[in-house]
Design an enzyme around this catalytic site. Structure first.
Site, PDB file in Angstrom:
ATOM      1  N   MET A  93     -37.893 -45.988  -1.364  1.00 52.81           N
ATOM      2  CA  MET A  93     -36.975 -46.108  -1.709  1.00 52.81           C
ATOM      3  C   MET A  93     -36.605 -45.759  -2.767  1.00 52.81           C
ATOM      4  O   MET A  93     -35.598 -46.681  -3.934  1.00 52.81           O
ATOM      5  CB  MET A  93     -35.897 -46.857  -1.124  1.00 52.81           C
ATOM      6  CG  MET A  93     -35.781 -47.541   0.242  1.00 52.81           C
ATOM      7  SD  MET A  93     -36.048 -45.564   1.762  1.00 52.81           S
ATOM      8  CE  MET A  93     -36.096 -45.922   2.955  1.00 52.81           C
ATOM      9  N   ILE A  95     -35.940 -43.034  -6.141  1.00 52.72           N
ATOM     10  CA  ILE A  95     -36.864 -40.940  -6.193  1.00 52.72           C
ATOM     11  C   ILE A  95     -37.522 -40.673  -7.390  1.00 52.72           C
ATOM     12  O   ILE A  95     -37.243 -41.253  -8.495  1.00 52.72           O
ATOM     13  CB  ILE A  95     -35.166 -39.849  -6.825  1.00 52.72           C
ATOM     14  CG1 ILE A  95     -35.410 -39.790  -4.392  1.00 52.72           C
ATOM     15  CG2 ILE A  95     -36.069 -38.573  -6.437  1.00 52.72           C
ATOM     16  CD1 ILE A  95     -33.789 -38.748  -3.939  1.00 52.72           C
ATOM     17  N   ASN A 110     -45.145 -37.765   2.132  1.00 57.14           N
ATOM     18  CA  ASN A 110     -43.868 -38.808   2.380  1.00 57.14           C
ATOM     19  C   ASN A 110     -43.250 -38.548   3.758  1.00 57.14           C
ATOM     20  O   ASN A 110     -44.134 -37.669   4.600  1.00 57.14           O
ATOM     21  CB  ASN A 110     -42.354 -38.463   2.119  1.00 57.14           C
ATOM     22  CG  ASN A 110     -41.127 -39.490   1.650  1.00 57.14           C
ATOM     23  OD1 ASN A 110     -41.671 -40.403   1.818  1.00 57.14           O
ATOM     24  ND2 ASN A 110     -40.293 -38.741   1.777  1.00 57.14           N
ATOM     25  N   HIS A 112     -40.379 -39.124   6.181  1.00 61.78           N
ATOM     26  CA  HIS A 112     -38.712 -38.484   6.482  1.00 61.78           C
ATOM     27  C   HIS A 112     -38.716 -38.720   8.060  1.00 61.78           C
ATOM     28  O   HIS A 112     -39.201 -38.233   8.963  1.00 61.78           O
ATOM     29  CB  HIS A 112     -38.720 -37.341   5.864  1.00 61.78           C
ATOM     30  CG  HIS A 112     -36.701 -37.556   5.458  1.00 61.78           C
ATOM     31  ND1 HIS A 112     -35.821 -38.107   4.940  1.00 61.78           N
ATOM     32  CD2 HIS A 112     -35.751 -37.067   6.789  1.00 61.78           C
ATOM     33  CE1 HIS A 112     -34.773 -38.015   5.179  1.00 61.78           C
ATOM     34  NE2 HIS A 112     -34.609 -36.909   6.110  1.00 61.78           N
ATOM     35  N   ASP A 153     -37.419 -34.280  -0.616  1.00 60.31           N
ATOM     36  CA  ASP A 153     -37.600 -33.906   1.117  1.00 60.31           C
ATOM     37  C   ASP A 153     -37.395 -32.751   1.174  1.00 60.31           C
ATOM     38  O   ASP A 153     -37.661 -31.947   2.201  1.00 60.31           O
ATOM     39  CB  ASP A 153     -36.598 -34.695   2.170  1.00 60.31           C
ATOM     40  CG  ASP A 153     -36.532 -35.755   2.547  1.00 60.31           C
ATOM     41  OD1 ASP A 153     -37.207 -37.049   1.894  1.00 60.31           O
ATOM     42  OD2 ASP A 153     -34.846 -36.067   1.929  1.00 60.31           O
ATOM     43  N   ALA A 182     -42.814 -41.731  16.841  1.00 59.90           N
ATOM     44  CA  ALA A 182     -42.780 -40.392  16.185  1.00 59.90           C
ATOM     45  C   ALA A 182     -43.538 -40.738  14.363  1.00 59.90           C
ATOM     46  O   ALA A 182     -44.738 -40.379  14.385  1.00 59.90           O
ATOM     47  CB  ALA A 182     -41.724 -39.265  15.362  1.00 59.90           C
ATOM     48  N   GLU A 183     -42.540 -41.245  14.062  1.00 56.49           N
ATOM     49  CA  GLU A 183     -43.540 -41.824  12.306  1.00 56.49           C
ATOM     50  C   GLU A 183     -44.741 -42.668  12.620  1.00 56.49           C
ATOM     51  O   GLU A 183     -46.133 -42.506  12.181  1.00 56.49           O
ATOM     52  CB  GLU A 183     -42.690 -42.712  12.574  1.00 56.49           C
ATOM     53  CG  GLU A 183     -40.848 -42.115  11.409  1.00 56.49           C
ATOM     54  CD  GLU A 183     -40.557 -42.733  10.532  1.00 56.49           C
ATOM     55  OE1 GLU A 183     -40.689 -43.819   9.935  1.00 56.49           O
ATOM     56  OE2 GLU A 183     -39.153 -43.714  11.392  1.00 56.49           O
TER      57      GLU A 183
HETATM   58  C1  GAR Z   1     -39.078 -45.187   8.252  1.00 54.32           C
HETATM   59  O1  GAR Z   1     -38.295 -45.115   8.648  1.00 54.32           O
HETATM   60  C2  GAR Z   1     -39.291 -44.044   6.757  1.00 54.32           C
HETATM   61  O2  GAR Z   1     -39.361 -42.725   7.734  1.00 54.32           O
HETATM   62  C3  GAR Z   1     -37.564 -44.111   6.496  1.00 54.32           C
HETATM   63  O3  GAR Z   1     -37.690 -45.351   5.314  1.00 54.32           O
HETATM   64  C4  GAR Z   1     -38.029 -46.017   7.085  1.00 54.32           C
HETATM   65  C5  GAR Z   1     -39.217 -47.035   6.026  1.00 54.32           C
HETATM   66  O4  GAR Z   1     -39.290 -48.006   6.915  1.00 54.32           O
HETATM   67  N1  GAR Z   1     -37.625 -43.792   4.729  1.00 54.32           N
HETATM   68  C6  GAR Z   1     -36.821 -43.007   4.309  1.00 54.32           C
HETATM   69  O5  GAR Z   1     -35.893 -42.634   4.562  1.00 54.32           O
HETATM   70  C7  GAR Z   1     -37.850 -42.123   3.047  1.00 54.32           C
HETATM   71  N2  GAR Z   1     -36.302 -40.580   2.539  1.00 54.32           N
HETATM   72  P1  GAR Z   1     -40.477 -49.041   7.549  1.00 54.32           P
HETATM   73  O6  GAR Z   1     -40.728 -49.800   5.925  1.00 54.32           O
HETATM   74  O7  GAR Z   1     -40.538 -50.224   8.399  1.00 54.32           O
HETATM   75  O8  GAR Z   1     -42.531 -48.144   6.940  1.00 54.32           O
END
Ligand code: GAR
Length: 202
Positions: A93, A95, A110, A112, A153, A182-183
């Site tokens: 988190m 930039i 990255n 998102h 992004d 997804a992620e």
């Molecule tokens: C995730 O959902 C990721 O996509 C998001 O923060 C979360 C982190 O979770 N990232 C953003 O929003 C970047 N712009 P995690 O620490 O459990 O992986």
């Protein structure tokens, strides 16, 4: 062939880091190896996940440096020291400046939690992304893995996956579904794709 040395940059819980660790163990990531986890938050649970898997960790705090240039110089220092070829931002988190991006151009990706170009850019991070998606009333959202360039992004998209919004979703429920469906799937896949390209050049 030599493997790509990967650093994962984190700030929080690190569920995406966990997905990467699990994917390396499962052989989904086979062209690269996670060598280092760097956090800009000393309390990030992601650090515990790394330690539990015997991965080196470093904490680099913005407040320990006079300006962001010095903070980023320290970050670059720990990455160079570990001979890192590729960076994965997994819930990082902060930039990064154009100078940092230039240093790792086409070698930094990255994840998102939306289908870019929706709900992305400055101010759209973490739960805020899902709050905005629900407020807008979209019926489909998802996640995107992209290269990092100077536009937040805005870099070239590597993989995307759609996820359905369901009646009665809260931001937290939607966030979890986007992560699970997804992620945690596309981040390891995209990491392997880029690591494989970089390994060929090593
Ligand atoms: C995730 O959902 C990721 O996509 C998001 O923060 C979360 C982190 O979770 N990232 C953003 O929003 C970047 N712009 P995690 O620490 O459990 O992986």
């Amino acid at each position: 062939m030599k493997k790509t040395n990967i650093a994962v940059l984190v700030s929080g819980g690190g569920t995406n880091l966990q997905a990467l660790i699990d994917a390396e163990k499962a052989g989904i990531i086979r062209s690269g190896s996670i060598k280092l986890v760097v956090s800009n938050n000393k309390d990030a649970y992601a650090l515990t996940r790394a330690k539990n898997n015997s991965i080196d960790t470093r904490v680099v705090l913005r407040r320990d440096y006079e300006n962001s240039h010095d903070f980023e110089a320290a970050l670059i220092g720990v990455l160079k020291e570990a001979d890192i070829d590729m960076i994965v931002l997994a819930g990082f988190m902060s930039i990064l400046s154009p100078d940092f991006i230039t240093e790792f151009r086409d070698r930094m990706i990255n994840v998102h939690p939306s289908l870019i170009p929706s709900f992305c850019g400055k101010g759209f991070y973490g739960l805020h992304v899902h709050e905005a998606a629900l407020e807008y009333g979209v019926k489909v959202t998802g996640a995107t893995v992209h290269f990092v360039n100077e536009i937040p992004d805005g870099g070239k998209i590597i993989l995307q996956k759609a996820v359905e919004v369901q009646e009665g979703d809260t931001p937290e429920v939607l966030q979890r579904r986007v992560m699970e469906q997804a992620e945690w799937i596309i981040l390891p896949q995209a990491t392997e794709m880029v690591a494989a390209q970089l390994a060929e050049r090593k």
